[in-house]
Write a protein that holds these residues in place. Structure first.
Motif, PDB file in Angstrom:
ATOM      1  N   LYS A   1     -10.448  -3.483 -16.960  1.00  0.00           N
ATOM      2  CA  LYS A   1     -10.644  -4.662 -16.129  1.00  0.00           C
ATOM      3  C   LYS A   1     -10.991  -5.881 -16.963  1.00  0.00           C
ATOM      4  CE  LYS A   1     -15.490  -4.004 -14.870  1.00  0.00           C
ATOM      5  NZ  LYS A   1     -16.144  -2.743 -14.608  1.00  0.00           N
TER       6      LYS A   1
ATOM      7  N   TYR B   1       0.843  -1.200   0.000  1.00  0.00           N
ATOM      8  CA  TYR B   1       0.000   0.000   0.000  1.00  0.00           C
ATOM      9  C   TYR B   1       0.874   1.244   0.000  1.00  0.00           C
ATOM     10  CZ  TYR B   1      -4.469  -2.262   1.166  1.00  0.00           C
ATOM     11  OH  TYR B   1      -5.631  -2.980   1.148  1.00  0.00           O
TER      12      TYR B   1
ATOM     13  N   LEU C   1      -3.981  -6.509   1.909  1.00  0.00           N
ATOM     14  CA  LEU C   1      -3.736  -6.590   0.475  1.00  0.00           C
ATOM     15  C   LEU C   1      -3.019  -7.909   0.214  1.00  0.00           C
ATOM     16  CD1 LEU C   1      -3.954  -4.906  -2.080  1.00  0.00           C
ATOM     17  CD2 LEU C   1      -1.698  -3.996  -1.592  1.00  0.00           C
TER      18      LEU C   1
ATOM     19  N   GLU D   1      -8.061  -7.272  -2.401  1.00  0.00           N
ATOM     20  CA  GLU D   1      -8.116  -6.503  -1.167  1.00  0.00           C
ATOM     21  C   GLU D   1      -9.180  -7.146  -0.271  1.00  0.00           C
ATOM     22  OE1 GLU D   1      -7.445  -1.928  -0.533  1.00  0.00           O
ATOM     23  OE2 GLU D   1      -9.468  -2.304  -1.242  1.00  0.00           O
TER      24      GLU D   1
ATOM     25  N   GLY E   1      -8.561   2.731 -10.814  1.00  0.00           N
ATOM     26  CA  GLY E   1      -7.925   1.728 -11.673  1.00  0.00           C
ATOM     27  C   GLY E   1      -6.875   2.309 -12.604  1.00  0.00           C
TER      28      GLY E   1
ATOM     29  N   LEU F   1      -8.430  -6.481  -7.405  1.00  0.00           N
ATOM     30  CA  LEU F   1      -7.961  -5.228  -8.005  1.00  0.00           C
ATOM     31  C   LEU F   1      -7.248  -5.479  -9.327  1.00  0.00           C
ATOM     32  CD1 LEU F   1      -6.459  -3.557  -4.816  1.00  0.00           C
ATOM     33  CD2 LEU F   1      -8.745  -3.321  -5.734  1.00  0.00           C
TER      34      LEU F   1
ATOM     35  N   HIS G   1      -0.889   1.740  -8.882  1.00  0.00           N
ATOM     36  CA  HIS G   1      -2.262   1.483  -9.341  1.00  0.00           C
ATOM     37  C   HIS G   1      -3.220   2.142  -8.353  1.00  0.00           C
ATOM     38  CE1 HIS G   1      -5.287  -1.426 -11.106  1.00  0.00           C
ATOM     39  NE2 HIS G   1      -5.893  -1.119  -9.982  1.00  0.00           N
TER      40      HIS G   1
ATOM     41  N   SER H   1     -12.191  -7.895  -2.777  1.00  0.00           N
ATOM     42  CA  SER H   1     -12.367  -7.286  -4.098  1.00  0.00           C
ATOM     43  C   SER H   1     -11.079  -7.475  -4.890  1.00  0.00           C
ATOM     44  CB  SER H   1     -12.708  -5.797  -3.973  1.00  0.00           C
ATOM     45  OG  SER H   1     -11.583  -5.098  -3.542  1.00  0.00           O
TER      46      SER H   1
ATOM     47  N   ASP I   1      -3.428   3.902  -2.978  1.00  0.00           N
ATOM     48  CA  ASP I   1      -2.743   3.319  -4.128  1.00  0.00           C
ATOM     49  C   ASP I   1      -2.080   2.023  -3.709  1.00  0.00           C
ATOM     50  OD1 ASP I   1      -3.135   5.504  -5.958  1.00  0.00           O
ATOM     51  OD2 ASP I   1      -1.714   6.620  -4.721  1.00  0.00           O
TER      52      ASP I   1
ATOM     53  N   VAL J   1      -6.481   2.455  -6.424  1.00  0.00           N
ATOM     54  CA  VAL J   1      -7.521   1.477  -6.084  1.00  0.00           C
ATOM     55  C   VAL J   1      -8.894   1.953  -6.551  1.00  0.00           C
ATOM     56  CG1 VAL J   1      -8.628   0.265  -4.180  1.00  0.00           C
ATOM     57  CG2 VAL J   1      -6.171   0.653  -4.128  1.00  0.00           C
TER      58      VAL J   1
END
Length: 1986
Positions: free
Chosen positions: A1726, A1380, A1666, A1676, A1403, A1687, A1398, A1685, A1386, A1400
């Motif tokens: 994605k 993180y 993470l 995450e 994206g 990522l 990246h 979720s 990010d 979060v």
């Protein structure tokens, strides 16, 4: 006898004529004081034109070839040539050295430059790589180094307008460098079309990134950035050698003899042509130019220096000139005036005025001149030429008198006779001709006695004789003028010579060193009046001897300055000056002669400082003038401490032997024994000096063998520092704290600084000494340490010991140095003293400058044994080997005082006075000026205090060490005693040991805690092992002894002596009972039989054992049959059998008492009960022999009385404990280091409570207490390493094995991804086509190559691609690489060679693209001061010797992507783990090299602090403790190590398992930390081990079901996250959150569709965890609700072969080996969907409308899906092998399927989902790679694995052969890598790797390719010419498997082979995005290819 000492007169350099213009440039400058600085030969010259005065810098030892001026213009840096060249920075005012930079370059230093603020200096070497090196010159420290170029570099300069940028230029190149961290990174200048690629000779930097450079053809090239933007043609007509920038602009000088001045924008101001001026001449070439204000300095090729005043530019002023190219040999002096004449191979003869220091006449001759002479009246000057002629000129006007040529070879010497009547001419054809001067030089005679060339001539004063020397060193005499040789010695006895210039002859015997080639002295000249002789030799040295000089090897004074050979030397006519000339350096040196005077006047001629001893009094003469060395000193100088095997070599040796022994170690070996031993007391011998001190609390610190001892005299106990592994040679005490520095023996010996209270090391220094460290001393503030080595040059090093940095280093002396002392008042000064040596040093940067003590007339140079400083900084005192104390002020000897009889071994400075100790056994107290002796103490038995224990061996023992404190004087004697002398007189004996000679004999008493020893020092001693620890009795023997033994009743003691005799003594009184002498050789073992002790077995080195009956005192038997000397003897319990070991490794048995040899099978021998076991052979102790048994012997063993533990001692000084019996090879053991070299004997006491060991050469007796199993607390000295690591493996897991065995290929070495064969397209011969068309064709125009959907007409080609998106994450083989940032907004991770930030929420991604190969590890700095700082480490390139390709670690800012530092490291193969320390300032890295090196960096400076081999197997992770900057832990294959950084050294401890039953070392995968020194390591079995310090204290069993791959310590609350490999289950989870002590946890399940989860990386933020997984997903997890979720997602396994873009939308499909097809959305960034196919997929394709998808599988099947429902429309398997490409025809009617079975099948889709094959293509020569349909659907082009492209008709499958027809086809798509249209995509470098994929844009004018190197390249289409221009983009790992344009050409998508990643690139003209499906992310560089 006078010749034995050097003359007391002196030469001082007064003037140097000449300037080095040849082969050097830019070496002439104005200093701030308006003086001119330049160099000639080996001397830096500072010339003041105003005062016409020169100053000289003489710190170099060879030719200077480069010079740079500091921006403040007072300091100068000069670089020299030589094998170990160095750079000196010196002050042009004082001409003293400020700093010395050395030990980096070889061959020479070609260029130097200071940066803008003058803090840093850059240098370029002359080595093969032309290394470029940046220095912090004040500290003498190298900051960075890189190979410069493969060819010569001529100039280098800092860019003064941009920080950290440099420019270098040279043969055919110019490079622009940037310095970041310790990495110097070059970019080559791009010449482009603007100018020719040519050699650049000089450069200057200007603002706005402009660089001006001078080229070989006379043009000036102007660069902007790295590109050539314009040229200034014809600035000069030939090469521009020099360019100088100043405030007004630039000055250039060239080979055309012109100087041009330019303004700041490089517009011409004026030109000055020096050839046209008065002083000019044809061929004048400018080598150096300097412009300041209205003055310009010019240096020329021919050695002149001009000064030009700008407004009178046609009148240059000549301020210096000298000879130019060619050797300089001729020298003569005028007989009556102060003039010198020189002549050279440059054909000029020059006359110099020695008073005005100027050239007054010059004349050019036809031939090179080799010698010169002036007649007595000073009218004629004769010159001998190289062609065999000679010429006579009038001195007055240089007109010719006569020119005569009688010879063919060079004339090397000529001389006029003293009466002026004759001229003798010596020629190289070995004859001398004599000419008459008055007869117009008519030839009168000839001397022909020589067999070799004539070198020297001298006339007698009466002109009747001539003596000659020739090349053979013969001296011959002739009568004059006829030339008859003189044979009789009598005739010449009385001859007086007018001059003496011969090198052979009695009078000059002494000028020759003892062993020298006869020709290396070139010239001699004698000064009869001053009785001195001056010589010149081949080594650039001018020497002054006494005259006459009769004995070989006389003493001299020497003067350096000339570089190579000095060809000639002469006294001026009045002996005021000496003139010497240098051959190759073309220079003339004028020395002022200073005759003997008082020392006081001589102060101004204090010896010139220099690094080479320039005026040392040393010579090679024997020590005849030095008193015989004292025997003790003699002994000391002969100790070499060289070892056959150093302890440092053991690990490598073991590895080598293990290879050989792989087979024999399969048997399960015994564990190491349960007991351990602990060092308890050392009775210590003692052979070094001044190494005995009181600590501040009154303990005594000293050293014995490899042990530092702290002795408490109140309690009579000792504590030990056991960090050394070989002899300690020196010890010093810190002035303020109780810290001790000790230096040891070793190949790379170390100095340990340790704390006496904690006995922990604070710092370990190594890397600059060899063989050993013999003296150390702390500075007064305790911050610095000086040390001296015992290598051949006795190197002196000054350290900053806390940092572990070397500050300065210098060669000390070729003779032994005994002591080093740092000046208590000035930290930069020190003295060293030793054999014939007293030197005063001061620090200069990285070097030390030493000046020899100046003895003057007061004495001779003596051997100094000790030294101290006095009350002021310039007072010093030294004790000599003759008993004097020398008193020094500055470097001058002021007086000497007689202090002792025999050497003064030790002295100590007090508050008010001094104390000294000598060989005479007297301690003397002195006042503070050594005026008078206040008190003496004699060390005598009578003076021993009544309560003193132990015995003094003799009166007045030699005193080796003295120290004061606590009201006592502490004295160490040569006899190994430590005594305390009370100020009032009584003496207490504290500790004692054996004296010199080896100690071998040891026996323990049968029922008392005492032992006996006997030694080569001829003493027998009895020691008390119980609390008193003293020597109970001692007896002197007539001979030394090697063995002893108590009788079973303890009353008698038998002792075997070295002369073959033995005696029995009363054990209490040590009086003789009986003695025998039956043998000649050493008695090696002696043993009483058990029980009553009836028999005595006596073994000797002459291979016999005699058996005596003790009662009758008769020999009753002799054991014969041994082939070698006997080493060990043991009796059996009954006293009937002897077991014997011999030197030939035999194990024999004899029957007692007769001595009959018995043969006993080994099985039976094991059953016999032995009374004692000291044997080292036999089945029971097979395991005690180490792996490296060939190098080392086990010398002794002893078994405990309960027969469980066998102790052994070996040649390496190890004491080891084994379980008995030690069967099977290489048993496990515990080993202890304390003895330095071989352990000669080991014995257990009667009750096994103690072990006594003897060290041979270290003369020490060590007592160890035996600690039974279970009793002891753990101690670090228990090292349980056995020689071969345990065979049990550390468990197995496929992922771990894969990670361990993966070999990371680097891009440069990558190979073909497909098994291609055949000839590459760009190498194939093209067949001429049948109808070559005429140039103007009536045929219809050629159709378009590609159907373009009518969008391409107006489009311009794509200019560039930028990286926009990356799908994928590297979790397969990398770990702990997701973190993180910015409070969890990010995440940062990496894939391929790109670091990705990246966001979060959105994206969006941003990229760090500076790596040039795959990133393997990533870490984030947690310290608040370094926010968002990331470190990444990459794979290495090729061989690591070349630093430019070494793997690098980049430290960068994640937000703005700025690189903060680059660390080029020596980890070959790559960097696999990085970690920041607690303060964030240090970085730890681990390499993939075979040693798995661990390195610590101070990353901001790019400085490597420490580095060490980590482990012989793979290390996975190493992390700093979160609260420490010095402690870290590494884990790996069967390995966990706990490391400490001490100074510059890394100390490691292996994790200890043995406290827990059945714990075994597993493979460790991850590490986390808790409070109170707790460490947690995750293992391959799923357990977590908990360690306290380095000891295992508990195991958390099955923390995970599978390996624990990742652990994370949260800094704010101490909670720990673990991640592992778990199969799916209800309660389990692959991620767990634990409390601080790993007792409770909470599991989280990852909602993925994998059968088992494998977590590779974990990180914890605020309420979120993470997770990075093996299946390339980043997930995450919420801590509260456990919601997941995803990522980032990607394919699990590559290569990703299949890639298809949607015909109208920004979607693309990918198919990979992991059996999935995935749909990706570029706009939403994605993965939209994925289909599991159950088999590996190879190819995928959209139908032209986008409604169907065809997928080809690896098993030969293909499937058609409907896009809307993802239902299978049809599937078919007609082939067994992989489908490589699948295509819909443009009208969607046909489907073509190409496979690796060399076939293409056609299916008609209009016939419905049955998919019956309608036809196929025949005779395809190899497997299919790509296919494309024509626009009309009638043709198909197929590219194949043999680099051939075929075209077939559809649907018939007929091969189309007609080239003309093929050329007319318009294709619907183009993905082929073959074909004439794409010939240009094949690069020159494709030998190893191929282009693997291609795609032409929909517009038909751009082409992208992917290749096996991982490059994406952009071409114009078509590109039929070979090696077409392109741009390249890096982002993937090696192998791009596929590449496609999306609809509308907005993006390009590339898929990676190995890295399963996709990269999406965006086009810069019309935005094109590219997504790559490859397994890694590559960086995108834009590189213009010329």
């Amino acid at each position: 006898m006078a010749a034995r000492s050097a003359p007391s007169c002196h030469l001082r350099l007064e003037w140097v004529y000449g300037y080095r213009g040849h082969q050097c440039r830019n070496n002439l400058y104005y200093t701030a004081a308006k003086e001119i600085v330049y160099f000639v030969a080996g001397v830096g010259v500072v010339y003041s034109p105003r005062e016409h005065r020169q100053k000289f810098y003489r710190g170099h030892s060879d030719d200077i070839i480069s010079l740079a001026l500091h921006p403040e213009r007072a300091l100068v840096a000069t670089g020299q040539v030589g094998k170990e060249p160095y750079i000196c920075v010196w002050d042009s005012y004082t001409v003293q050295t400020v700093s010395v930079l050395k030990d980096v370059h070889t061959h020479g230093i070609a260029c130097l430059a200071f940066d803008l603020d003058g803090q840093r200096l850059v240098s370029v070497g002359l080595d093969s790589k032309n290394a470029v090196c940046v220095w912090d010159w004040k500290r003498g420290k190298m900051l960075s180094m890189a190979p410069g170029h493969t060819d010569r570099i001529f100039d280098i300069s800092w860019d003064l307008y941009q920080p950290n940028k440099l420019v270098s230029c040279g043969v055919k190149h110019i490079k622009f460098w940037s310095l970041c961290g310790n990495a110097l990174t070059p970019k080559r200048g791009v010449f482009g079309k603007t100018g020719d690629l040519q050699t650049i000779l000089c450069l200057a930097c200007a603002r706005d990134e402009l660089t001006y450079s001078g080229a070989l053809n006379g043009d000036i090239y102007v660069w902007k950035g790295i590109n050539l933007i314009r040229t200034i043609q014809g600035a000069h007509t030939a090469g521009i050698f020099s360019m100088n920038a100043c405030e007004e602009g630039f000055a250039t000088g060239g080979r055309d003899g012109c100087i041009r001045l330019w303004d700041l924008t490089f517009k011409p101001i004026t030109v000055i042509d020096l050839r046209e001026t008065d002083q000019g001449y044809k061929g004048l070439s400018v080598r150096s130019v300097c412009w300041r204000g209205d003055h310009i300095l010019v240096g020329t090729q021919d050695g002149e220096i001009f000064e030009i005043v700008v407004h009178e530019r046609n009148k240059p002023f000549l301020i210096m000139q000298g000879h130019c190219e060619g050797e300089l040999w001729a020298l003569a002096v005028h007989p009556t005036k102060p003039l010198a004449v020189t002549g050279s191979d440059d054909r000029s003869v020059r006359i110099w005025s020695l008073v005005d220091h100027a050239l007054i006449a010059r004349c050019n001759m036809e031939e090179p001149i080799r010698c010169a002479a002036v007649n007595v009246d000073g009218i004629h000057l004769a010159l001998g030429m190289k062609d065999g002629s000679f010429t006579v000129l009038r001195v007055r006007d240089m007109t010719e008198v006569v020119h005569i040529k009688d010879r063919k070879e060079a004339i090397h010497e000529l001389k006029y006779s003293p009466d002026g009547a004759y001229l003798a001419v010596g020629c190289n054809d070995s004859s001398v001709d004599v000419y008459g001067v008055a007869q117009r030089y008519k030839k009168l005679g000839e001397c022909v006695g020589s067999l070799s060339f004539i070198t020297h001539l001298d006339w007698s004063s009466d002109s009747r004789y001539l003596q000659t020397n020739d090349g053979n060193g013969k001296r011959l005499l002739y009568r004059m003028p006829g030339g008859k040789e003189v044979a009789s010695k009598e005739e010449i006895k009385g001859v007086h010579w007018a001059s003496w210039t011969c090198v052979s002859g009695l009078e000059v015997n002494g000028i020759w060193p003892k062993y020298s080639d006869i020709n290396d002295i070139n010239s001699v000249d004698g000064n009869y009046i001053g009785q001195v002789l001056v010589t010149a030799d081949d080594y650039g040295i001018v020497k002054l001897f006494r005259y006459p000089c009769l004995r070989k090897g006389a003493k001299f004074k020497k003067y350096i300055g000339h570089s190579a050979h000095v060809t000639n030397v002469r006294w001026s006519h009045d002996y005021q000056w000496v003139i010497s000339i240098g051959g190759a350096d073309h220079s003339v040196f004028q020395w002022k002669f200073i005759p003997e005077r008082k020392l006081k006047d001589a102060l101004h001629i204090a010896p010139q400082e220099s690094l080479a001893d320039s005026n040392s009094d040393e010579s090679d003469s024997d020590l005849s003038d030095v008193p015989e060395l004292d025997s003790e000193i003699e002994q000391e100088t002969q100790l070499t401490y060289r070892r056959q095997v150093y302890k440092e070599d053991l690990p490598q040796l073991k590895e080598q032997y293990k290879e050989k022994q792989k087979s024999g170690t399969s048997k399960r070996r015994e564990r190491a024994p349960g007991n351990s031993i602990r060092l308890h007391f050392v009775h210590g011998g003692y052979d070094c000096r001044s190494n005995l001190f009181y600590t501040q609390i009154g303990e005594i610190v000293y050293h014995v063998a490899a042990v530092g001892v702290i002795y408490n005299r109140q309690q009579n106990t000792q504590r030990f520092y056991l960090g050394h592994d070989d002899d300690i040679l020196c010890l010093a005490l810190h002035p303020l704290k109780d810290y001790v520095a000790t230096g040891q023996v070793g190949r790379d010996p170390s100095i340990h600084i340790w704390d006496t209270e904690t006995i922990k090391p604070l710092s370990i220094l190594k890397g600059y000494h060899q063989y050993g460290v013999c003296a150390v001393d702390f500075s007064a503030d305790g911050k610095r340490l000086a040390s001296v080595g015992i290598d051949d040059s006795h190197t002196v090093v000054l350290w900053d010991w806390k940092k572990g940095e070397k500050l300065s280093v210098a060669r000390g002396s070729k003779d032994k140095i005994f002591v080093v002392k740092m000046n208590p008042y000035v930290p930069d000064k020190l003295i060293t003293a030793g054999i014939k040596h007293m030197k005063f040093w001061r620090r200069a940067g990285g070097g030390l400058i030493g000046r020899k003590g100046y003895v003057g007339t007061l004495g001779k140079s003596d051997t100094m044994m000790c030294a101290v400083y006095g009350r002021t900084e310039d007072m010093a005192f030294s004790g000599t080997s003759t008993g004097d104390v020398c008193i020094w002020r500055d470097i001058f000897l002021v007086k000497t005082v007689k202090a002792h009889d025999g050497p003064v071994f030790s002295m100590h400075a007090l508050e008010k006075g001094f104390v000294t100790g000598g060989k005479d056994g007297v301690v003397a107290l002195w006042d503070d000026s050594f005026e008078r002796c206040l008190k003496t103490y004699a060390i005598k038995r009578a003076a021993l205090a009544p309560g003193s224990k132990g015995l003094l061996l003799e009166d007045n023992p030699s005193i080796r060490a003295i120290s004061l404190g606590h009201g006592h004087i502490l004295v160490g004697t040569k006899n190994g005693e430590i005594l305390e002398v009370d100020k009032s007189g009584p003496i207490t004996l504290l500790v004692q040991g054996h004296m010199e000679g080896e100690v071998w004999g040891l026996a323990t008493h049968p029922y008392l805690p005492i032992c006996a020893t006997v030694s080569d020092d001829k003493t027998l001693r009895i020691w008390d092992l119980s609390p008193s620890h003293c020597m109970l009795a001692v007896r002197k023997l007539k001979k030394g002894g090697r063995c002893c033994c108590f009788s079973p009743d303890g009353k008698a003691l038998a002792v075997g002596l070295n002369d073959g005799s033995f005696l029995m003594a009363n054990a209490d009184t040590l009086e003789d009972l009986v003695s025998f002498h039956h043998r000649k050789d050493v008695i090696s073992d002696i043993r009483f039989s058990p029980g009553s002790g009836k028999y005595l077995a006596v073994a000797s080195h002459d291979s016999f054992i005699d058996i005596y009956n003790v009662m009758s005192s008769k020999r009753v038997g002799i054991c014969k049959g041994a082939t070698s000397y006997i080493t060990h003897v043991d009796w059996d319990i009954r006293g009937k059998l002897l077991q014997v070991n011999t030197g030939a490794k035999e194990r024999l048995f004899f029957e007692a008492p007769r001595g009959k040899k018995q043969t006993i099978p080994s099985g039976e021998a094991e059953k016999i009960g032995w009374a004692s076991w000291t044997s080292v052979l036999g089945f029971c102790c097979e395991g005690i022999w180490p792996v490296i048994g060939e190098v080392t012997d086990v010398t002794a063993s002893c078994l405990t009385s309960d027969k469980t533990v066998l102790a052994t001692g070996d040649d390496l000084g190890f004491v080891k404990l084994f379980r008995y019996p030690a069967k099977g090879k290489f048993g496990k053991f515990k080993r202890y280091v304390a003895h330095s070299t071989h352990v000669t004997n080991v014995r257990w006491t009667y009750d096994d409570s103690m072990l006594v060991t003897l060290g041979g050469a270290d003369m020490s007796l060590m007592v160890w207490t035996n600690e039974m199993e279970g009793y002891r607390e753990k101690r670090p000295c228990d090292s349980e390493e056995s020689d071969i690591d345990s065979e049990e493996d550390g468990g197995y897991d496929s992922d771990v094995t894969r990670e361990n065995e993966i070999s990371y290929t680097i891009r440069a070495l990558s190979t073909n991804i497909r098994p291609m064969f055949g000839i590459k397209p760009h190498l194939q011969q093209k067949e001429p086509s049948t109808d070559e068309r005429p140039p103007v064709s009536r045929a219809p125009p050629q159709p378009e190559k590609l159907q373009t959907n009518n969008v391409g007409k107006k489009k311009r080609p794509i200019e560039d691609l930028v990286l926009e998106l990356v799908f994928g994450y590297r979790g397969r083989d990398c770990r702990n690489n997701v973190h993180y940032l910015n409070d969890g907004d990010d995440i940062i991770y990496h894939t391929a060679s790109v670091g990705i930030l990246h966001n979060v929420a959105t994206g969006t991604q941003s990229f760090y693209q500076e790596h040039n190969d795959d990133i393997l590890c990533l870490t984030v700095n947690q310290h608040p001061k370094f926010i968002n700082i990331v470190a990444t480490g990459q794979v290495a390139v090729g061989c690591c010797l070349c630093l430019a390709t070494a793997p690098s670690i980049h430290i960068w800012d994640a937000v703005n992507k700025q690189t903060l530092s680059i660390l080029r490291c020596y980890h070959s193969k790559g960097v696999c783990s990085v970690s920041f320390s607690a303060t964030g300032k240090l970085l730890l890295s681990v390499g993939l090299d075979p040693e798995h090196t661990v390195t610590i960096w101070r990353w901001q400076e790019g400085a490597k602090i420490a580095s060490r081999a980590g482990h012989n197997q793979r290390i996975f992770v190493a992390e700093f403790r979160p609260d420490s900057d010095s402690q870290f832990v590494s884990v790996g294959v069967k390995h966990v190590k706990f490391w400490t950084l001490a100074g510059r050294a890394l100390l490691s401890k292996k994790g200890l398992l043995s406290t827990l039953e059945d714990a075994r070392m597993q493979t460790m995968l991850a590490v986390a930390f808790g409070a109170n020194n707790l460490t947690f390591t995750g293992t391959i079995s799923g357990d977590v081990c908990v360690w306290k310090d380095h000891i295992l204290c508990r195991i958390v069993a099955r923390a995970h079901n599978g390996p624990v791959f990742a652990m994370y310590t949260t800094l704010r609350d101490g909670l720990i996250v673990t991640g592992g490999k778990e199969r799916r289950s209800k309660e389990g989870g692959a991620v767990k959150l634990w409390d601080q002590e790993l007792r409770r946890c909470r599991a989280f399940r990852l909602e993925t569709d994998q059968a088992s989860d494998c977590v590779r990386s974990v990180c914890r933020g605020k309420g979120k965890i993470l997770v990075g997984t093996r299946s390339a997903e980043i997930i995450e997890v919420g801590e509260k609700n456990a919601a997941c979720s995803v990522l980032v997602s990607g394919h699990v396994d590559g290569p990703v072969w299949g890639l298809a873009t949607h015909p109208s939308r920004d979607f693309f499909l990918s198919a990979a080996e992991d059996g999935t097809v995935r749909l990706w959305d570029i706009a939403d960034r994605k993965m939209l969907n994925k289909v599991n196919l159950g088999h590996a997929a190879r190819t995928v394709c959209y139908s032209p409308e986008g409604d169907m998808v065809a997928i080809g599988m690896k098993n030969g099947e293909f499937i058609i899906l409907l896009v809307s429902s993802l239902k299978i429309w049809g599937k078919k398997r007609d082939r067994r092998c992989a489908i490589h490409d699948i295509r819909f025809s443009p009208d969607s009617r046909f489907l073509a399927v190409g496979s690796s079975e060399n076939s293409v099948d056609f299916y008609d889709l209009t016939l419905g989902p049955t998919l019956n094959r309608i036809s196929y293509c025949k005779d395809i020569p190899s497997f299919v790679i790509q296919m494309d349909f024509s626009a009309d659907g009638r043709h198909l082009q197929v590219s194949t694995g043999c680099y051939k492209r075929h075209v077939y008709e559809v649907p018939s499958g007929k091969h189309l052969m007609d080239q003309a027809a093929i050329d007319r086809i318009t294709w619907a798509t183009w993905t082929s890598i073959l074909g004439d249209e794409v010939m240009g995509i094949w690069s020159r470098h494709a030998e190893k790797a191929d282009v693997s994929c291609a795609c032409v844009s929909r517009s038909g004018i751009s082409l992208v390719t992917g290749d096996d190197f991982g490059m994406v390249k952009l071409f114009d289409f078509p590109c039929p010419e070979k090696f077409a221009k392109h741009k390249r983009f890096l982002g993937h790992s090696p192998h791009v498997a596929n590449i496609r344009f999306t609809s509308g050409d907005r993006h390009v998508v590339s898929a990676g082979g190995d890295d399963c990643r996709f990269i999406v690139w965006t086009q810069l003209v019309n935005i094109i995005k590219v997504a790559k499906p490859d397994g890694s992310l590559e960086f995108v560089y834009c590189v213009n290819r010329e």
